[in-house]
Enzyme design. Structure first.
Site, PDB file in Angstrom:
ATOM      1  N   GLY A 180       0.822  -1.208   0.000  1.00 55.94           N
ATOM      2  CA  GLY A 180       0.000   0.000   0.000  1.00 55.94           C
ATOM      3  C   GLY A 180       0.852   1.252   0.000  1.00 55.94           C
ATOM      4  O   GLY A 180       0.340   2.360   0.018  1.00 55.94           O
ATOM      5  N   CYS A 181       2.176   1.073  -0.021  1.00 59.56           N
ATOM      6  CA  CYS A 181       3.095   2.200  -0.106  1.00 59.56           C
ATOM      7  C   CYS A 181       3.690   2.224  -1.509  1.00 59.56           C
ATOM      8  O   CYS A 181       4.028   1.171  -2.033  1.00 59.56           O
ATOM      9  CB  CYS A 181       4.256   2.040   0.880  1.00 59.56           C
ATOM     10  SG  CYS A 181       3.760   2.034   2.593  1.00 59.56           S
ATOM     11  N   GLU A 182       3.822   3.410  -2.081  1.00 54.68           N
ATOM     12  CA  GLU A 182       4.496   3.515  -3.381  1.00 54.68           C
ATOM     13  C   GLU A 182       5.978   3.208  -3.217  1.00 54.68           C
ATOM     14  O   GLU A 182       6.571   2.559  -4.059  1.00 54.68           O
ATOM     15  CB  GLU A 182       4.319   4.918  -3.967  1.00 54.68           C
ATOM     16  CG  GLU A 182       2.947   5.124  -4.579  1.00 54.68           C
ATOM     17  CD  GLU A 182       2.794   6.500  -5.211  1.00 54.68           C
ATOM     18  OE1 GLU A 182       3.795   7.205  -5.420  1.00 54.68           O
ATOM     19  OE2 GLU A 182       1.643   6.865  -5.492  1.00 54.68           O
TER      20      GLU A 182
END
Length: 134
Positions: A50-52
């Site tokens: 869910g983190c770039e």
């Protein structure tokens, strides 16, 4: 809920700064303070989805209080994660559920600098902490 000592230190340090450039510099310095994760810890199991940017998170329960360690491949994210750790380390699982991420970064004067993707990523990190603590 009272703040952990490190969170109080962070608030004092960031609130004393006049502008974004000084805050950005301090943010990078906070990121450099993150303890190094070893290769075993930087595995897919510990990666926060869910983190770039890539973020790895490990947590451990000590005497009913959570201690988290984390790292990221992005300098700015490392700083933001370090400030999140300052806010949550030492909390119980119950206290962890009550942390308001947006409020914390607003208190630090960094709320406006959090893009939607960064905000989503930090929320994913906090969510992962809550899952580990559950």
């Amino acid at each position: 809920m009272s703040l952990p000592a490190e969170a109080v230190d962070a608030l004092q340090a960031f609130q004393d700064l006049p502008g974004w450039e000084q805050r950005a510099r301090l943010l990078m310095q906070w990121g450099e303070r993150l303890p190094v994760l070893n290769e075993v810890e930087m595995c897919d199991t510990n990666r926060v989805h869910g983190c770039e940017s890539q973020v790895w998170l490990v947590g451990e329960l000590k005497d009913g209080h959570w201690q988290f360690r984390a790292n990221s491949d992005a300098r700015l994210i490392r700083g933001l994660v370090a400030l999140l750790l300052a806010r949550v380390n030492g909390l119980s699982a119950n206290e962890l559920q009550q942390v308001d991420l947006a409020d914390w970064f607003n208190q630090l004067g960094l709320g406006r600098q959090l893009s939607q993707s960064r905000s989503n990523g930090l929320n994913a990190v906090l969510q992962r902490m809550r899952e580990l603590a559950a």
